[in-house]
Design a protein around this motif. Sequence first.
Motif, PDB file in Angstrom:
ATOM      1  N   SER A 162       1.915   6.422   1.850  1.00  0.00           N
ATOM      2  CA  SER A 162       1.048   5.253   1.961  1.00  0.00           C
ATOM      3  C   SER A 162      -0.369   5.633   1.605  1.00  0.00           C
ATOM      4  O   SER A 162      -0.798   6.784   1.795  1.00  0.00           O
TER       5      SER A 162
ATOM      6  N   GLN B 278      -5.745   4.386   4.912  1.00  0.00           N
ATOM      7  CA  GLN B 278      -6.670   3.274   5.111  1.00  0.00           C
ATOM      8  C   GLN B 278      -7.992   3.788   5.663  1.00  0.00           C
ATOM      9  O   GLN B 278      -8.016   4.649   6.541  1.00  0.00           O
TER      10      GLN B 278
ATOM     11  N   ASN C 218       0.833  -1.206   0.000  1.00  0.00           N
ATOM     12  CA  ASN C 218       0.000   0.000   0.000  1.00  0.00           C
ATOM     13  C   ASN C 218       0.872   1.262   0.000  1.00  0.00           C
ATOM     14  O   ASN C 218       0.404   2.343   0.323  1.00  0.00           O
ATOM     15  N   GLN C 219       2.137   1.122  -0.375  1.00  0.00           N
ATOM     16  CA  GLN C 219       3.033   2.269  -0.397  1.00  0.00           C
ATOM     17  C   GLN C 219       3.418   2.653  -1.821  1.00  0.00           C
ATOM     18  O   GLN C 219       3.508   1.805  -2.707  1.00  0.00           O
TER      19      GLN C 219
END
Length: 106
Positions: A99, A102, A82-83
């Motif tokens: 990132s 979320q 997720n980076q």
Amino acid sequence: MKDVAWRRVTSRKEFVEAYADKVLVGEELRFTIHSTGNISGHVDGLELNGEWYWEDGYFCRTATLNGEALELDCEIIEGCGNQMRYTREKGQGASSVVSLEQDLAE
């Protein structure tokens, strides 16, 4: 410790699918790269606005930070989980990692 496997993003389509229209966060950074070609967010509490395009395998952007123009920069984009890592000056400059923010409801 195992090295992180970064993978270069090579097309606009791949970039949009992975990172566009999502909030990206890093140290003192929170911004969105919109699929429409705009950039918006904040850096160190200052307003960030700009435009971007994809050219010859590079993410190219112009932007203003708190109304002050930043120079055009074309960057290598790489992903890992997720980076997203971006390296300025066509891969010859400094790198930064952000990132995907979320969703807290997940």
